[in-house]
Every structure is written in C-alpha cells, then in structure tokens.
Enzyme design. Sequence first.
Site, PDB file in Angstrom:
ATOM      1  N   ASP A   1      -9.369  -4.045 -10.541  1.00 24.32           N
ATOM      2  CA  ASP A   1      -9.611  -3.990  -9.090  1.00 24.32           C
ATOM      3  C   ASP A   1     -10.503  -2.778  -8.832  1.00 24.32           C
ATOM      4  O   ASP A   1     -10.831  -2.041  -9.778  1.00 24.32           O
ATOM      5  CB  ASP A   1      -8.285  -3.894  -8.309  1.00 24.32           C
ATOM      6  CG  ASP A   1      -8.405  -4.524  -6.915  1.00 24.32           C
ATOM      7  OD1 ASP A   1      -9.253  -4.055  -6.121  1.00 24.32           O
ATOM      8  OD2 ASP A   1      -7.664  -5.468  -6.605  1.00 24.32           O
TER       9      ASP A   1
ATOM     10  N   TYR B   1     -18.144 -15.322   5.382  1.00 27.05           N
ATOM     11  CA  TYR B   1     -17.123 -15.732   4.408  1.00 27.05           C
ATOM     12  C   TYR B   1     -17.342 -17.186   3.982  1.00 27.05           C
ATOM     13  O   TYR B   1     -17.332 -17.497   2.795  1.00 27.05           O
ATOM     14  CB  TYR B   1     -15.733 -15.553   5.026  1.00 27.05           C
ATOM     15  CG  TYR B   1     -14.589 -15.816   4.070  1.00 27.05           C
ATOM     16  CD1 TYR B   1     -14.236 -14.874   3.105  1.00 27.05           C
ATOM     17  CD2 TYR B   1     -13.848 -17.000   4.136  1.00 27.05           C
ATOM     18  CE1 TYR B   1     -13.177 -15.101   2.239  1.00 27.05           C
ATOM     19  CE2 TYR B   1     -12.792 -17.236   3.272  1.00 27.05           C
ATOM     20  CZ  TYR B   1     -12.457 -16.281   2.322  1.00 27.05           C
ATOM     21  OH  TYR B   1     -11.408 -16.512   1.458  1.00 27.05           O
TER      22      TYR B   1
ATOM     23  N   ASP C   1     -15.208  -2.493  -9.778  1.00 31.23           N
ATOM     24  CA  ASP C   1     -15.752  -2.967  -8.506  1.00 31.23           C
ATOM     25  C   ASP C   1     -16.714  -4.090  -8.873  1.00 31.23           C
ATOM     26  O   ASP C   1     -17.719  -3.858  -9.569  1.00 31.23           O
ATOM     27  CB  ASP C   1     -16.480  -1.817  -7.805  1.00 31.23           C
ATOM     28  CG  ASP C   1     -17.065  -2.244  -6.466  1.00 31.23           C
ATOM     29  OD1 ASP C   1     -17.470  -3.421  -6.333  1.00 31.23           O
ATOM     30  OD2 ASP C   1     -17.137  -1.399  -5.561  1.00 31.23           O
TER      31      ASP C   1
HETATM   32  N1  LIG Z   1      -4.977 -15.296   1.377  1.00 30.80           N
HETATM   33  C1  LIG Z   1      -5.602 -16.372   1.784  1.00 30.80           C
HETATM   34  O1  LIG Z   1      -5.183 -16.996   2.768  1.00 30.80           O
HETATM   35  C2  LIG Z   1      -6.817 -16.882   1.026  1.00 30.80           C
HETATM   36  C3  LIG Z   1      -7.332 -18.119   1.425  1.00 30.80           C
HETATM   37  C4  LIG Z   1      -8.447 -18.631   0.766  1.00 30.80           C
HETATM   38  C5  LIG Z   1      -9.035 -17.908  -0.270  1.00 30.80           C
HETATM   39  N2  LIG Z   1      -8.512 -16.699  -0.623  1.00 30.80           N
HETATM   40  C6  LIG Z   1      -9.199 -15.989  -1.709  1.00 30.80           C
HETATM   41  O2  LIG Z   1      -8.278 -15.569  -2.697  1.00 30.80           O
HETATM   42  C7  LIG Z   1      -8.768 -14.406  -3.344  1.00 30.80           C
HETATM   43  C8  LIG Z   1      -7.664 -13.352  -3.393  1.00 30.80           C
HETATM   44  O3  LIG Z   1      -7.338 -12.986  -2.070  1.00 30.80           O
HETATM   45  P1  LIG Z   1      -5.916 -12.417  -1.617  1.00 30.80           P
HETATM   46  O4  LIG Z   1      -5.363 -13.352  -0.619  1.00 30.80           O
HETATM   47  O5  LIG Z   1      -5.110 -12.038  -2.800  1.00 30.80           O
HETATM   48  O6  LIG Z   1      -6.412 -11.146  -0.796  1.00 30.80           O
HETATM   49  P2  LIG Z   1      -6.032  -9.617  -0.938  1.00 30.80           P
HETATM   50  O7  LIG Z   1      -6.751  -8.963   0.169  1.00 30.80           O
HETATM   51  O8  LIG Z   1      -4.540  -9.465  -1.044  1.00 30.80           O
HETATM   52  O9  LIG Z   1      -6.668  -9.216  -2.348  1.00 30.80           O
HETATM   53  C9  LIG Z   1      -8.041  -9.144  -2.564  1.00 30.80           C
HETATM   54  C10 LIG Z   1      -8.264  -8.124  -3.648  1.00 30.80           C
HETATM   55  O10 LIG Z   1      -9.662  -8.056  -3.937  1.00 30.80           O
HETATM   56  C11 LIG Z   1      -9.979  -6.712  -4.131  1.00 30.80           C
HETATM   57  N3  LIG Z   1     -11.392  -6.430  -3.903  1.00 30.80           N
HETATM   58  C12 LIG Z   1     -12.084  -6.409  -2.728  1.00 30.80           C
HETATM   59  N4  LIG Z   1     -13.342  -6.017  -2.934  1.00 30.80           N
HETATM   60  C13 LIG Z   1     -13.459  -5.788  -4.268  1.00 30.80           C
HETATM   61  C14 LIG Z   1     -14.510  -5.345  -5.090  1.00 30.80           C
HETATM   62  N5  LIG Z   1     -15.717  -5.027  -4.594  1.00 30.80           N
HETATM   63  N6  LIG Z   1     -14.285  -5.224  -6.411  1.00 30.80           N
HETATM   64  C15 LIG Z   1     -13.074  -5.521  -6.937  1.00 30.80           C
HETATM   65  N7  LIG Z   1     -12.030  -5.923  -6.206  1.00 30.80           N
HETATM   66  C16 LIG Z   1     -12.222  -6.052  -4.882  1.00 30.80           C
HETATM   67  C17 LIG Z   1      -9.122  -5.940  -3.129  1.00 30.80           C
HETATM   68  O11 LIG Z   1      -9.005  -4.565  -3.500  1.00 30.80           O
HETATM   69  C18 LIG Z   1      -7.822  -6.702  -3.232  1.00 30.80           C
HETATM   70  O12 LIG Z   1      -6.947  -6.160  -4.194  1.00 30.80           O
HETATM   71  C19 LIG Z   1     -10.011 -13.962  -2.564  1.00 30.80           C
HETATM   72  O13 LIG Z   1     -11.176 -14.387  -3.251  1.00 30.80           O
HETATM   73  C20 LIG Z   1      -9.868 -14.705  -1.252  1.00 30.80           C
HETATM   74  O14 LIG Z   1     -11.100 -14.928  -0.622  1.00 30.80           O
HETATM   75  C21 LIG Z   1      -7.417 -16.174  -0.003  1.00 30.80           C
END
Ligand SMILES: NC(=O)c1ccc[n+]([C@@H]2O[C@H](COP(=O)([O-])OP(=O)(O)OC[C@H]3O[C@@H](n4cnc5c(N)ncnc54)[C@H](O)[C@@H]3O)[C@@H](O)[C@H]2O)c1
Length: 240
Positions: free
Chosen positions: A43, A148, A58
């Site tokens: 992360d 997005y 990152d």
């Molecule tokens: N939660 C939902 O409802 C949902 C729905 C559709 C898709 N998603 C997708 O699922 C995936 C995971 O999301 P989540 O729900 O666990 O969200 P979350 O916000 O809990 O986790 C996202 C993680 O990505 C990390 N991150 C952000 N920018 C970064 C970077 N530049 N480099 C490395 N890490 C980075 C953040 O630090 C965080 O730990 C994402 O791609 C999100 O778009 C989530």
Amino acid sequence: MSVIATYPCLKGRTALVTGAGGGIGDAICKSLVAQGVTVFASDRSKPQVEGCNLLELDVTCQSQWAHAIERISTEAGKLNVLVNNAGIYAPASLDAETAEGFSRIMDVNQFGTFWGMKASLPVLSDGASIINVSSIGGMVGDEGSIGYTGAKWSVRGMTRSAARELASRRIRVNTVCPGIIDTPMFYENNPDQAKELLARVPLGVLGQSEDIANAILFLASDQSRYITGSDILVDGGYMS
Ligand SMILES: NC(=O)c1ccc[n+]([C@@H]2O[C@H](COP(=O)([O-])OP(=O)(O)OC[C@H]3O[C@@H](n4cnc5c(N)ncnc54)[C@H](O)[C@@H]3O)[C@@H](O)[C@H]2O)c1
C-alpha cells in the site's frame, strides 16, 4: 460473515496485492495466506496484514514498482498472481470535477493498473493470473463520479487487451467488479447517496470484502483456467 473458499492448487504460489491496507485488499491478502500463498501485501505506506511480506508501494510511482518487483524476484523468484486492487473513489460530477482531481483518479486507478501489469511482466510466471479490480462503475454510467467511472471502464478495456497479448504465455487477465461493499470507500458517498445505492441491490445488503476475495481466489486458481479477458460481477444483483 462470508465463508472463504479453499483452493489447494494455490499452495506454494506467490502473489502481489496492491491497496492491501484497505477493506478489500486486506481480505484478499488474508484469504490468499489461508491457501498457503506467499503474499506481498502493499500500500502507499506499509499495510499491517498478518502473515504477509509488507511493501510500501504507491501504484502511481514507477520507481517504487521497480523496487517491489526486484524484491519479489529476489525473495520469491516468480510471481503467480498479481491483484491490482488499489483505488480511489473521490466522487465528483462533470460540473464539479477539477483537472487535478480527474488526473489523480486516472493516475491511481488507470495508470496504476497499467503500470502494475507492465512492471510485473518480467517476474510473472507463464500461466500466471492477473486480476484487476474494476467496479460496477466500470459497467454503467453514474451521476456524480465522472472520473471514477472513466477510470474503471478503462481498467476493463486494458484487461481485455492484456488478456489477448499475454495469452501465448497462458497468463490470464480478468477483472472483478465489486458492487457496493462495506469498506471505508463506500462511506465516501453522502448518507442519502449511500441509502439510494443500497436500495438498488436486489439482495438487499452491502457486500463484504470476503465476497470479493472469494471471486479473486477463484480467478487466481486453476479452476478458472479457461477464463481470460472476462469480468466477474460481485454485486448482489445491482447490475441485473
Ligand atoms: N467499496 C466499494 O464499494 C467498492 C465498489 C467497487 C469497486 N471497489 C474497488 O475495490 C478496490 C478496493 O477498494 P476498498 O473498498 O477496499 O477501498 P479502501 O478505501 O478501503 O482501500 C483502498 C486502498 O487503496 C489504497 N491506495 C489508494 N491510493 C493508492 C496508491 N496511489 N498506491 C497504493 N495504494 C493506494 C488506499 O491506501 C487503501 O488502502 C478499489 O479499486 C475500489 O475502486 C470498491
């Protein structure tokens, strides 16, 4: 509470997961560890996931990718599973989105996925599985998240192109498209939007991170060996 599936074929393999500090990433790492996979959990700052090798990565930073791949190459020698899961949501309408906001979303969600696949190529084993996390926002339009949705559609497009290009090495490339999942990201919607989104889910509840992890385990496993360039929707029927 979701049940985590078991895939004995995954034992002894190596995986890299991005965004492992978030809700879905954490569940993916834990479910892979439970199969006996050596997991590199990464992360922006080192995530805390038990049983994993922890990396600061990152996904927008090419030099950090190079460092991560070098470390995996040295410590594991190969990569069997790459999960490009890191993402940001930051919803904004066409009217409200700024150039900076749009670029940032594209950088993390689109470029991060592209570069993750590209940087990993030298260490990916023949027959490896790449899983890119898109979204229901990558399947339909949405009012209020122009960047997005654009980025997540792009993830599905790149997945299909990469699937064709890498098929000769039997590397499969697929997406998992989560619906609305109970992680911090979902709560970036204001309460009214969140209620409205949930009302559109036929199964009537938020998904859990483990529901996404289960789809990822399946795509990582040999049980999905004839699936590439495809999407698995895990959305409680949202898109039906
Ligand atoms: N939660 C939902 O409802 C949902 C729905 C559709 C898709 N998603 C997708 O699922 C995936 C995971 O999301 P989540 O729900 O666990 O969200 P979350 O916000 O809990 O986790 C996202 C993680 O990505 C990390 N991150 C952000 N920018 C970064 C970077 N530049 N480099 C490395 N890490 C980075 C953040 O630090 C965080 O730990 C994402 O791609 C999100 O778009 C989530």
